[in-house]
Design an enzyme around this catalytic site. Sequence first.
Site, short mmCIF file in Angstrom:
data_model
loop_
_atom_site.label_atom_id
_atom_site.label_comp_id
_atom_site.label_asym_id
_atom_site.label_seq_id
_atom_site.Cartn_x
_atom_site.Cartn_y
_atom_site.Cartn_z
N ARG A 75 -28.97 29.78 7.06
CA ARG A 75 -27.73 29.67 6.30
C ARG A 75 -27.97 28.96 4.97
NH1 ARG A 75 -23.34 27.11 10.22
NH2 ARG A 75 -23.28 25.80 8.39
N LYS A 122 -22.96 14.52 15.90
CA LYS A 122 -21.60 14.08 16.26
C LYS A 122 -20.94 15.06 17.25
CE LYS A 122 -19.96 13.78 12.02
NZ LYS A 122 -21.12 14.05 11.16
N ARG A 147 -26.09 17.55 0.70
CA ARG A 147 -25.05 17.12 1.64
C ARG A 147 -25.26 15.67 2.06
NH1 ARG A 147 -25.47 21.64 6.10
NH2 ARG A 147 -23.95 20.44 7.29
N ARG A 154 -13.31 10.35 5.85
CA ARG A 154 -14.51 10.61 5.07
C ARG A 154 -14.67 9.63 3.91
NH1 ARG A 154 -17.22 15.50 5.85
NH2 ARG A 154 -15.86 17.03 6.78
N ARG A 177 -32.93 25.25 11.87
CA ARG A 177 -31.86 26.06 12.46
C ARG A 177 -31.80 27.44 11.82
NH1 ARG A 177 -26.35 23.70 14.35
NH2 ARG A 177 -25.60 25.25 12.91
#
Length: 229
Positions: A175, A26, A186, A101, A140
Amino acid sequence: MLFALCSFEKEDIMRMILLGAPGAGKGTIAKLLTDYDGSVQISTGDILRGAVKAGTELGKKAQGYMERGDLVPDSLIMDIMESRLQETDCKKGFILDGFPRTIPQADALKKLLEKLKLRLDLVVNLDVPRAVILDRLTTRRTCSNPSCQEIYNIKSKPPTPDGKCKKCGSPVIQRADETEEAITKRLETYNEKTAPLIQYYQKERILKNISSTSSEEIFKHIQEALKGK
Ligand SMILES: [Zn+2]
């Protein structure tokens, strides 16, 4: 007079919502669009931080919740959104990123836009396969130095062979919210709370579903959809 009217009508002001799971891209798409037409990207996190920093009454209220580690209630988010959408930079259009959301937030947004007499042009759903998202996010890595935070990717942009940041030499880490376990969680939350918005906006006949992993292609599809408006 006639000329003025024509040029006004030709003015392409775009107001849209970007839907998509974490890792669907996004942010990248929003940047392409805002660079293109001068509209502004608005995310809930940004406007909350902005209001807190500006020290407005609403910001002070939000800060209280954030400092206690509580969720900022929808009613307060909507009040902050109302003032944000009336700022000058929104006159060239806006892209809501990560908001709404939930269905109640979408209902509240609908009422707010009616009140402000603003038309929503398009809701884009970035439909990216789960495997692609998992691969994007679990590869990542981030520089652990808080003042650097350079982003790496073990496939496309690796750190040094011994796992150090190429800019500052600090260790490069994964992370905690980007491990496979965290991302799976998530994605579950997203599917449960946010995915119903796809049907919501389908009913409003304003949804454009885009299944592509190429930003250029997605950008083209969005422009085509806007032309049809
Ligand atoms: Zn670094």
